[in-house]
Design a protein around this motif. Structure first.
Motif, PDB file in Angstrom:
ATOM      1  N   MET A   1       0.839  -1.168   0.000  1.00 45.95           N
ATOM      2  CA  MET A   1       0.000   0.000   0.000  1.00 45.95           C
ATOM      3  C   MET A   1       0.888   1.237   0.000  1.00 45.95           C
ATOM      4  O   MET A   1       1.826   1.342   0.777  1.00 45.95           O
ATOM      5  CB  MET A   1      -0.893  -0.026   1.237  1.00 45.95           C
ATOM      6  N   ALA A   2       0.591   2.181  -0.869  1.00 44.27           N
ATOM      7  CA  ALA A   2       1.380   3.400  -0.976  1.00 44.27           C
ATOM      8  C   ALA A   2       1.106   4.318   0.214  1.00 44.27           C
ATOM      9  O   ALA A   2       0.000   4.362   0.738  1.00 44.27           O
ATOM     10  CB  ALA A   2       1.032   4.117  -2.279  1.00 44.27           C
ATOM     11  N   GLU A   3       2.147   5.031   0.618  1.00 40.19           N
ATOM     12  CA  GLU A   3       1.984   6.005   1.685  1.00 40.19           C
ATOM     13  C   GLU A   3       1.092   7.145   1.197  1.00 40.19           C
ATOM     14  O   GLU A   3       1.269   7.630   0.085  1.00 40.19           O
ATOM     15  CB  GLU A   3       3.356   6.575   2.090  1.00 40.19           C
ATOM     16  N   PRO A   4       0.154   7.597   2.028  1.00 46.69           N
ATOM     17  CA  PRO A   4      -0.711   8.703   1.605  1.00 46.69           C
ATOM     18  C   PRO A   4       0.079  10.009   1.542  1.00 46.69           C
ATOM     19  O   PRO A   4       1.057  10.188   2.256  1.00 46.69           O
ATOM     20  CB  PRO A   4      -1.777   8.765   2.699  1.00 46.69           C
ATOM     21  N   ASP A   5      -0.343  10.901   0.671  1.00 45.55           N
ATOM     22  CA  ASP A   5       0.260  12.220   0.556  1.00 45.55           C
ATOM     23  C   ASP A   5      -0.386  13.087   1.632  1.00 45.55           C
ATOM     24  O   ASP A   5      -1.525  13.524   1.487  1.00 45.55           O
ATOM     25  CB  ASP A   5       0.009  12.791  -0.846  1.00 45.55           C
ATOM     26  N   LEU A   6       0.330  13.310   2.734  1.00 48.67           N
ATOM     27  CA  LEU A   6      -0.236  13.989   3.889  1.00 48.67           C
ATOM     28  C   LEU A   6      -0.033  15.498   3.818  1.00 48.67           C
ATOM     29  O   LEU A   6       0.991  15.974   3.328  1.00 48.67           O
ATOM     30  CB  LEU A   6       0.400  13.470   5.176  1.00 48.67           C
ATOM     31  N   ASP A   7      -1.004  16.234   4.323  1.00 48.76           N
ATOM     32  CA  ASP A   7      -0.896  17.678   4.448  1.00 48.76           C
ATOM     33  C   ASP A   7      -0.124  17.959   5.731  1.00 48.76           C
ATOM     34  O   ASP A   7      -0.686  18.019   6.824  1.00 48.76           O
ATOM     35  CB  ASP A   7      -2.290  18.306   4.493  1.00 48.76           C
ATOM     36  N   THR A   8       1.178  18.117   5.608  1.00 52.89           N
ATOM     37  CA  THR A   8       2.026  18.279   6.785  1.00 52.89           C
ATOM     38  C   THR A   8       1.765  19.597   7.508  1.00 52.89           C
ATOM     39  O   THR A   8       1.989  19.689   8.712  1.00 52.89           O
ATOM     40  CB  THR A   8       3.512  18.140   6.420  1.00 52.89           C
ATOM     41  N   ASP A   9       1.267  20.597   6.812  1.00 44.99           N
ATOM     42  CA  ASP A   9       0.909  21.848   7.497  1.00 44.99           C
ATOM     43  C   ASP A   9      -0.227  21.602   8.484  1.00 44.99           C
ATOM     44  O   ASP A   9      -0.199  22.095   9.619  1.00 44.99           O
ATOM     45  CB  ASP A   9       0.501  22.931   6.493  1.00 44.99           C
ATOM     46  N   LYS A  10      -1.231  20.827   8.085  1.00 48.22           N
ATOM     47  CA  LYS A  10      -2.334  20.489   8.987  1.00 48.22           C
ATOM     48  C   LYS A  10      -1.835  19.633  10.148  1.00 48.22           C
ATOM     49  O   LYS A  10      -2.246  19.826  11.297  1.00 48.22           O
ATOM     50  CB  LYS A  10      -3.445  19.747   8.243  1.00 48.22           C
ATOM     51  N   LEU A  11      -0.954  18.682   9.865  1.00 52.74           N
ATOM     52  CA  LEU A  11      -0.397  17.835  10.924  1.00 52.74           C
ATOM     53  C   LEU A  11       0.374  18.675  11.931  1.00 52.74           C
ATOM     54  O   LEU A  11       0.247  18.496  13.138  1.00 52.74           O
ATOM     55  CB  LEU A  11       0.531  16.770  10.327  1.00 52.74           C
ATOM     56  N   ASP A  12       1.189  19.602  11.432  1.00 52.77           N
ATOM     57  CA  ASP A  12       1.973  20.458  12.317  1.00 52.77           C
ATOM     58  C   ASP A  12       1.059  21.318  13.187  1.00 52.77           C
ATOM     59  O   ASP A  12       1.304  21.478  14.392  1.00 52.77           O
ATOM     60  CB  ASP A  12       2.921  21.345  11.515  1.00 52.77           C
ATOM     61  N   ASP A  13       0.001  21.880  12.597  1.00 51.46           N
ATOM     62  CA  ASP A  13      -0.945  22.693  13.363  1.00 51.46           C
ATOM     63  C   ASP A  13      -1.642  21.856  14.426  1.00 51.46           C
ATOM     64  O   ASP A  13      -1.829  22.306  15.569  1.00 51.46           O
ATOM     65  CB  ASP A  13      -1.990  23.330  12.435  1.00 51.46           C
ATOM     66  N   ALA A  14      -2.036  20.629  14.084  1.00 53.72           N
ATOM     67  CA  ALA A  14      -2.690  19.741  15.048  1.00 53.72           C
ATOM     68  C   ALA A  14      -1.736  19.395  16.192  1.00 53.72           C
ATOM     69  O   ALA A  14      -2.123  19.404  17.366  1.00 53.72           O
ATOM     70  CB  ALA A  14      -3.186  18.469  14.358  1.00 53.72           C
ATOM     71  N   ALA A  15      -0.482  19.120  15.863  1.00 53.42           N
ATOM     72  CA  ALA A  15       0.514  18.797  16.892  1.00 53.42           C
ATOM     73  C   ALA A  15       0.721  19.986  17.829  1.00 53.42           C
ATOM     74  O   ALA A  15       0.770  19.823  19.054  1.00 53.42           O
ATOM     75  CB  ALA A  15       1.823  18.383  16.245  1.00 53.42           C
ATOM     76  N   LEU A  16       0.830  21.192  17.262  1.00 50.11           N
ATOM     77  CA  LEU A  16       0.991  22.381  18.098  1.00 50.11           C
ATOM     78  C   LEU A  16      -0.220  22.595  19.002  1.00 50.11           C
ATOM     79  O   LEU A  16      -0.069  22.949  20.173  1.00 50.11           O
ATOM     80  CB  LEU A  16       1.212  23.617  17.228  1.00 50.11           C
ATOM     81  N   ALA A  17      -1.409  22.382  18.461  1.00 50.59           N
ATOM     82  CA  ALA A  17      -2.622  22.545  19.267  1.00 50.59           C
ATOM     83  C   ALA A  17      -2.632  21.567  20.436  1.00 50.59           C
ATOM     84  O   ALA A  17      -2.949  21.945  21.570  1.00 50.59           O
ATOM     85  CB  ALA A  17      -3.862  22.356  18.393  1.00 50.59           C
ATOM     86  N   ILE A  18      -2.259  20.329  20.186  1.00 48.13           N
ATOM     87  CA  ILE A  18      -2.243  19.322  21.246  1.00 48.13           C
ATOM     88  C   ILE A  18      -1.131  19.629  22.248  1.00 48.13           C
ATOM     89  O   ILE A  18      -1.334  19.553  23.459  1.00 48.13           O
ATOM     90  CB  ILE A  18      -2.113  17.906  20.659  1.00 48.13           C
ATOM     91  N   LEU A  19       0.049  20.011  21.762  1.00 47.28           N
ATOM     92  CA  LEU A  19       1.134  20.375  22.669  1.00 47.28           C
ATOM     93  C   LEU A  19       0.749  21.554  23.555  1.00 47.28           C
ATOM     94  O   LEU A  19       1.126  21.611  24.722  1.00 47.28           O
ATOM     95  CB  LEU A  19       2.403  20.709  21.883  1.00 47.28           C
ATOM     96  N   SER A  20      -0.019  22.492  23.021  1.00 44.54           N
ATOM     97  CA  SER A  20      -0.390  23.680  23.792  1.00 44.54           C
ATOM     98  C   SER A  20      -1.241  23.338  25.015  1.00 44.54           C
ATOM     99  O   SER A  20      -1.324  24.136  25.951  1.00 44.54           O
ATOM    100  CB  SER A  20      -1.120  24.694  22.906  1.00 44.54           C
TER     101      SER A  20
END
Length: 87
Positions: A1-20
């Protein structure tokens, strides 16, 4: 199965929100996820008991399925996404 093309900007924003959620001393955050989140995930049956000395969490079958579905729904780039053509 091919790796999905992820929106890393959204991932980074989600990570920052959770870290906050662990913000303390002005601008410092803990590297780990907030314990209230792991408690809720455990109560929902999505992870095994988070209490212990291990630094990792174990997903249940339901948790793994939900994680994969959430990753695809929230962060996989869509061919009709206007941001995709900007890059």
């Amino acid at each position: 199965m091919a790796e999905p093309d992820l929106d890393t900007d959204k991932l980074d924003d989600a990570a920052l929100a959770i870290l906050s959620l662990t913000l303390h001393d002005g601008n410092r955050v803990w590297k780990g996820i907030d314990w209230s989140i792991t408690d809720r995930l455990h109560a929902k049956g999505l992870i095994h008991d988070p209490i212990g000395k291990t630094k990792s969490l174990a997903l249940t079958e339901d948790g793994l399925a939900r994680a994969e579905a959430a990753l695809a729904e929230l962060f996989v780039k869509r061919s009709d996404d206007p941001k995709r053509s900007e890059r």
